[in-house]
Design a protein around this motif. Structure first.
Motif, PDB file in Angstrom:
ATOM      1  N   GLY A  26       0.232  -1.355  -0.132  1.00 54.98           N
ATOM      2  CA  GLY A  26       0.291   0.015  -0.313  1.00 54.98           C
ATOM      3  C   GLY A  26       0.913   1.382   0.251  1.00 54.98           C
ATOM      4  O   GLY A  26       2.140   1.397   0.678  1.00 54.98           O
ATOM      5  N   HIS A  27      -0.091   2.096  -0.490  1.00 57.89           N
ATOM      6  CA  HIS A  27       0.775   3.742  -0.247  1.00 57.89           C
ATOM      7  C   HIS A  27       2.366   3.624  -1.156  1.00 57.89           C
ATOM      8  O   HIS A  27       2.953   4.516  -0.946  1.00 57.89           O
ATOM      9  N   GLN A  28       2.811   2.747  -2.068  1.00 55.34           N
ATOM     10  CA  GLN A  28       3.711   3.146  -3.175  1.00 55.34           C
ATOM     11  C   GLN A  28       3.257   4.401  -3.573  1.00 55.34           C
ATOM     12  O   GLN A  28       2.541   4.696  -4.624  1.00 55.34           O
ATOM     13  N   PRO A  29       4.711   5.292  -3.857  1.00 54.13           N
ATOM     14  CA  PRO A  29       4.325   6.394  -4.427  1.00 54.13           C
ATOM     15  C   PRO A  29       4.900   6.192  -6.312  1.00 54.13           C
ATOM     16  O   PRO A  29       5.122   5.360  -6.630  1.00 54.13           O
ATOM     17  N   PRO A  30       4.690   6.882  -6.608  1.00 50.30           N
ATOM     18  CA  PRO A  30       5.032   6.899  -8.699  1.00 50.30           C
ATOM     19  C   PRO A  30       5.793   7.000  -8.761  1.00 50.30           C
ATOM     20  O   PRO A  30       6.866   7.865  -8.068  1.00 50.30           O
ATOM     21  N   VAL A  31       6.773   6.751  -9.982  1.00 48.84           N
ATOM     22  CA  VAL A  31       7.492   7.110 -10.508  1.00 48.84           C
ATOM     23  C   VAL A  31       8.111   8.184 -10.403  1.00 48.84           C
ATOM     24  O   VAL A  31       7.228   9.620 -10.588  1.00 48.84           O
ATOM     25  N   PHE A  32       9.001   8.232  -9.852  1.00 52.50           N
ATOM     26  CA  PHE A  32      10.389   9.821  -9.509  1.00 52.50           C
ATOM     27  C   PHE A  32       9.799  10.058  -8.869  1.00 52.50           C
ATOM     28  O   PHE A  32      10.044  10.875  -8.010  1.00 52.50           O
ATOM     29  N   LEU A  33       9.170   9.511  -8.007  1.00 48.86           N
ATOM     30  CA  LEU A  33       8.388  10.762  -6.681  1.00 48.86           C
ATOM     31  C   LEU A  33       9.101   9.473  -5.433  1.00 48.86           C
ATOM     32  O   LEU A  33       9.388   8.613  -5.475  1.00 48.86           O
ATOM     33  N   SER A  34       9.336  10.858  -4.268  1.00 44.98           N
ATOM     34  CA  SER A  34       9.070   9.349  -3.003  1.00 44.98           C
ATOM     35  C   SER A  34       8.500   9.866  -1.671  1.00 44.98           C
ATOM     36  O   SER A  34       8.004  10.344  -1.988  1.00 44.98           O
ATOM     37  N   ILE A  35       8.695   8.571  -1.071  1.00 44.97           N
ATOM     38  CA  ILE A  35       7.253   8.834   0.879  1.00 44.97           C
ATOM     39  C   ILE A  35       8.463   8.553   1.953  1.00 44.97           C
ATOM     40  O   ILE A  35       9.656   6.848   1.666  1.00 44.97           O
ATOM     41  N   ASP A  36       7.856   8.904   2.789  1.00 48.52           N
ATOM     42  CA  ASP A  36       8.733   8.349   4.009  1.00 48.52           C
ATOM     43  C   ASP A  36       8.313   6.635   3.993  1.00 48.52           C
ATOM     44  O   ASP A  36       7.499   6.304   3.853  1.00 48.52           O
ATOM     45  N   GLU A  37      10.065   6.647   4.827  1.00 48.75           N
ATOM     46  CA  GLU A  37       9.843   4.738   4.528  1.00 48.75           C
ATOM     47  C   GLU A  37       8.217   4.405   5.717  1.00 48.75           C
ATOM     48  O   GLU A  37       7.783   3.867   5.901  1.00 48.75           O
ATOM     49  N   ALA A  38       7.915   5.679   6.179  1.00 50.77           N
ATOM     50  CA  ALA A  38       7.465   5.274   7.262  1.00 50.77           C
ATOM     51  C   ALA A  38       5.805   5.201   7.411  1.00 50.77           C
ATOM     52  O   ALA A  38       5.067   4.097   7.791  1.00 50.77           O
ATOM     53  N   ASN A  39       5.348   5.764   5.997  1.00 53.89           N
ATOM     54  CA  ASN A  39       4.081   5.537   5.636  1.00 53.89           C
ATOM     55  C   ASN A  39       3.881   3.944   4.617  1.00 53.89           C
ATOM     56  O   ASN A  39       3.078   3.981   4.555  1.00 53.89           O
ATOM     57  N   VAL A  40       5.263   3.516   4.762  1.00 53.92           N
ATOM     58  CA  VAL A  40       4.873   2.012   4.019  1.00 53.92           C
ATOM     59  C   VAL A  40       5.166   1.344   4.151  1.00 53.92           C
ATOM     60  O   VAL A  40       6.235   1.040   5.348  1.00 53.92           O
ATOM     61  N   ALA A  41       4.383   0.457   4.248  1.00 55.10           N
ATOM     62  CA  ALA A  41       5.093  -1.276   5.021  1.00 55.10           C
ATOM     63  C   ALA A  41       5.784  -1.861   4.616  1.00 55.10           C
ATOM     64  O   ALA A  41       6.841  -2.468   4.828  1.00 55.10           O
ATOM     65  N   ASN A  42       5.587  -1.619   3.150  1.00 53.77           N
ATOM     66  CA  ASN A  42       6.431  -2.986   1.745  1.00 53.77           C
ATOM     67  C   ASN A  42       7.331  -2.281   1.013  1.00 53.77           C
ATOM     68  O   ASN A  42       5.980  -2.348   0.148  1.00 53.77           O
ATOM     69  N   CYS A  43       8.612  -1.361   0.499  1.00 62.09           N
ATOM     70  CA  CYS A  43       8.306  -0.518  -0.013  1.00 62.09           C
ATOM     71  C   CYS A  43       8.782  -1.394  -1.511  1.00 62.09           C
ATOM     72  O   CYS A  43       9.413  -2.219  -1.626  1.00 62.09           O
ATOM     73  N   VAL A  44       8.142  -0.922  -3.276  1.00 61.22           N
ATOM     74  CA  VAL A  44       8.536  -2.480  -3.675  1.00 61.22           C
ATOM     75  C   VAL A  44       9.920  -1.481  -4.045  1.00 61.22           C
ATOM     76  O   VAL A  44      10.705  -2.658  -5.192  1.00 61.22           O
ATOM     77  N   GLY A  45      10.092  -0.601  -4.318  1.00 59.20           N
ATOM     78  CA  GLY A  45      11.289   0.037  -5.100  1.00 59.20           C
ATOM     79  C   GLY A  45      12.471  -0.195  -4.149  1.00 59.20           C
ATOM     80  O   GLY A  45      12.118  -0.719  -2.701  1.00 59.20           O
TER      81      GLY A  45
END
Lengths: 394, 324
Positions: free
Chosen positions: A139-158
């Motif tokens: 959930g909450h994966q950011p769009p390509v070229f953008l990023s998000i604080d790791e705390a908001n993502v359970a499992n980062c795909v990138g």
């Protein structure tokens, strides 16, 4: 527009005219019949032999199911092709003229391109891209070229760089809270939007034209009663009526389309009536009548084609209202939540707006552009199809 | 037919239309399964009683076992005597709940309507006076933008920018704020702005196209030749004839927006007005309240259309009553 016009006035194919009988079908109607027949057979097969919970194409190993709305959608596509696109091809001279007029409005040409993308995306997209699925972990994966604080993502795909999760091409527009791919959601929403646009237009045009011409030709008290009926239809609060029906019976997308188009044809009917009243005063109509044409023939061959151009403009300007209404209902969360429309996506992302704005922004901008495109095209069509209207307003 | 007679006939017609709409609402409700009765049956079944007896009792209690026409007469009578029943979800009479909600709706609707009616024609005439200049293009672009952007989406975005990021406006609506206070202005400025951008576009376009016709008319040339100041010329010779065709479309458009958008805007900004009331009534299955708010919106729509027709006949003395 649907009539076949000879290129020159002095060359009339008399043999074709004298041979024509009442039930002679044009190539368009034949095409329409040939295309509709398999569709009707498929529907019958689906209705009779395929179980309630089985997909339509299960016998040949496809999982795609067709519901009544899909059948109607394909039917309207056929109508659109055989009575709008094909006549344009058959009359290249007029087509060139319309295109020349239309092209003068640059935003409208861009809009046409955009609607082309939405149309093709809505038709082919769902076949190429699998439906967005829930997966809480991504959930909450950011769009390509953008990023998000790791705390908001359970499992980062990138990749994770400096504690920020980077977007990947796997989810070009990111994902929602439930891990649904936003891009796939938008493509599936295109199908819904196109279904709404085509089906409502067909219903509104059918009722509006019939009602308008009948009212104009019946005259007298029949005309009076029919027009008062239109008054009532026009003063109906459609949005509330739909809420009420939804509340009492529950309603899906089909009901939405039915209710909204059932209350939207009032303007079209009024317009067609006044237009056909003025057309029926023209000399060529009198000439046709003296030659012994029936009222049906006059209406079908002369009145409707002459009002068609203005109706097309009016219908184009009606569509954005339907799209907006659907998005509003989906946003309120009281529509059918199984319908993957743009409004559904917007409402899904609303609670995460502060840190994941793409969930709301992407479908919102797509919806905005589509509504804008329909408005621009309606404006350009108004100029291209009825030059008199332009002269009046300029 | 004289003016008085025309107004009479038009008012009578408005009454007939409202009667027809309420009748359809009644029939819809009568044909639907009543949630209260289902509830009673479920309760009885859970407590080991006889569900069908409970249904009978509930139907009798609510007067549903009477013939349809009796219920219909009852329904119509209670509507026109403002006896709209008791709202279960809010524990107060429906009329009281509606009045309370109307108080909050009016606080943003009145500034919104006033701004649209005054700014729309002004900007439209201004851009017609400067046709095809950059000012005209900016105004046209703004009109299309406001017309096309979904109100609720625009509201969310503005709330994100000004409420969450810049913290200029409060995120949640405070009902205790006095009507005429800076606090109230700050919390209502975004909803009013969103609604004005949504409704002003159409008004601007119509007044621009309509007034363009009068820019080069003979009476305008005469006025200019006489040395009338541009302001006066535009105010008296262009604005006035422009208002006539504008008035025919204005009310209808505002009403359509009011019914659809006010609901959305109230949900987005958390204003406890009529739209929110309807929405909450739908969610909590409060039939009386749903019916009541539908009636209010219908009433507003019918009266609005009536006013529109009457204003039109007053503004344009050329109209022949016999034709209509």
């Amino acid at each position: 527009m649907a009539t076949k016009k000879p290129e020159q006035f002095d060359r009339v194919d008399w043999s074709e005219l004298s041979e024509s009988r009442r039930f002679d079908l044009s190539i368009n109607s034949i095409g329409m019949l040939v295309a509709t027949l398999p569709l009707a057979l498929l529907w019958l097969y689906d209705y009779q032999f395929v179980g309630e919970r089985e997909a339509t194409f299960q016998a040949i190993g496809l999982s795609r199911n067709l519901d009544p709305l899909d059948y109607f959608f394909v039917f309207t596509l056929f109508l659109f092709f055989f009575y709008l696109i094909l006549p344009l091809y058959q009359n290249p001279r007029m087509t060139r003229y319309y295109w020349k007029e239309f092209r003068r409005n640059r935003p409208a040409v861009v809009s046409l391109g955009w609607l082309g993308i939405v149309f093709v995306g809505g038709l082919i997209g769902p076949l190429l891209i699998s439906a967005p699925e829930q997966s809480i972990l991504t959930g909450h994966q950011p769009p390509v070229f953008l990023s998000i604080d790791e705390a908001n993502v359970a499992n980062c795909v990138g990749e994770v760089v400096n504690g920020r999760c980077q977007g990947t091409w796997q989810h070009p527009l990111g994902t929602t809270r439930g891990g649904k791919d936003v891009f796939a959601g938008i493509v599936y929403g295109m199908t819904i939007s196109m279904q709404i646009a085509f089906i409502t237009t067909t219903i509104v045009a059918a009722i509006g034209i019939t009602f308008g011409t009948v009212s104009a030709y019946a005259g007298g008290w029949v005309d009076e009663v029919m027009m008062r009926f239109v008054d009532i239809i026009l003063s109906f609060p459609t949005f509330l009526m739909f809420l009420l029906i939804l509340y009492i019976y529950g309603a899906g997308l089909g009901m939405f389309i039915l209710v909204f188009s059932a209350f939207a044809w009032g303007g079209t009917a009024r317009y067609v009536r006044s237009k056909s009243l003025s057309v029926s005063e023209e000399e060529f109509i009198k000439a046709t009548r003296i030659s012994g044409a029936s009222t049906y023939r006059v209406v079908r061959k002369h009145v409707v084609p002459n009002v068609a151009s203005s109706i097309i403009t009016q219908l184009t300007l009606l569509i954005p209202g339907f799209l907006l209404a659907e998005a509003q209902l989906a946003f309120l969360g009281i529509g059918d939540s199984a319908v993957p429309s743009w409004g559904q996506l917007i409402s899904a992302g609303r609670s995460d707006l502060a840190f994941a704005p793409w969930i709301v922004l992407s479908p919102g901008i797509v919806l905005f552009l589509t509504i804008l495109a329909f408005n621009f095209i309606g404006d350009a069509l108004l100029d291209a199809l009825n030059p008199e209207a332009e002269a009046e307003s300029a | 037919m004289g003016f008085g007679k025309y107004v009479g006939a038009r008012v009578l017609w408005a009454v007939v239309v409202s009667l027809i709409i309420t009748t359809i609402t009644f029939l819809l409700l009568a044909a639907a399964p009543n949630p209260a009765i289902r509830e009673a049956a479920t309760q009885a079944a859970l407590q080991g009683g006889d569900p069908s007896a409970a249904v009978e009792r509930e139907r009798e209690l609510r007067g549903l076992n009477q013939p349809l026409y009796v219920r219909y007469m009852d329904f119509i009578r209670s509507i026109y005597t403002l006896d709209w029943g008791w709202s279960e979800s809010r524990s107060q009479p429906v009329t009281e709940a509606l009045l309370q909600a109307l108080y909050y709706t009016a606080q943003y609707s009145i500034p919104w309507t006033v701004l649209t009616i005054t700014l729309g024609p002004l900007v439209g005439v201004y851009s017609a006076a400067n046709m095809y200049s950059w000012r005209d293009h900016v105004a046209t672009g703004f009109a299309f933008f406001g017309y096309a952007i979904p109100n609720f989406f625009f509201g969310i975005i503005l709330l994100l920018i000004f409420g969450v990021w810049f913290e200029v406006v409060p995120i949640s609506y405070d009902t205790s704020a006095p009507v005429f206070s800076l606090q109230n202005v700050r919390q209502l400025i975004l909803p009013v702005f969103v609604l004005v951008t949504g409704s002003i576009g159409a008004t601007m376009r119509v007044s621009r196209n309509e007034s363009a016709e009068f820019q080069n008319s003979d009476f305008m040339k005469t006025a200019k030749a006489k040395g009338v100041s541009p302001l006066r010329a535009y105010a008296y010779h262009v604005m006035r004839p422009t208002m006539v065709p504008l008035s025919t479309t204005l009310v209808g458009q505002l009403l359509a927006l009011f019914i659809g958008s006010s609901l959305l805007v109230e949900v987005v900004f958390g204003i406890p007005g009529l739209g929110r009331l309807t929405f909450n009534a739908l969610i909590s299955q409060d039939t009386n309240l749903v019916l009541g708010s539908t009636l209010v919106f219908t009433f507003i729509a019918v009266v609005g259309n009536l006013l529109e027709d009457l204003v039109f006949t007053v503004l344009d003395p050329r109209i022949n009553y016999d034709d209509r």
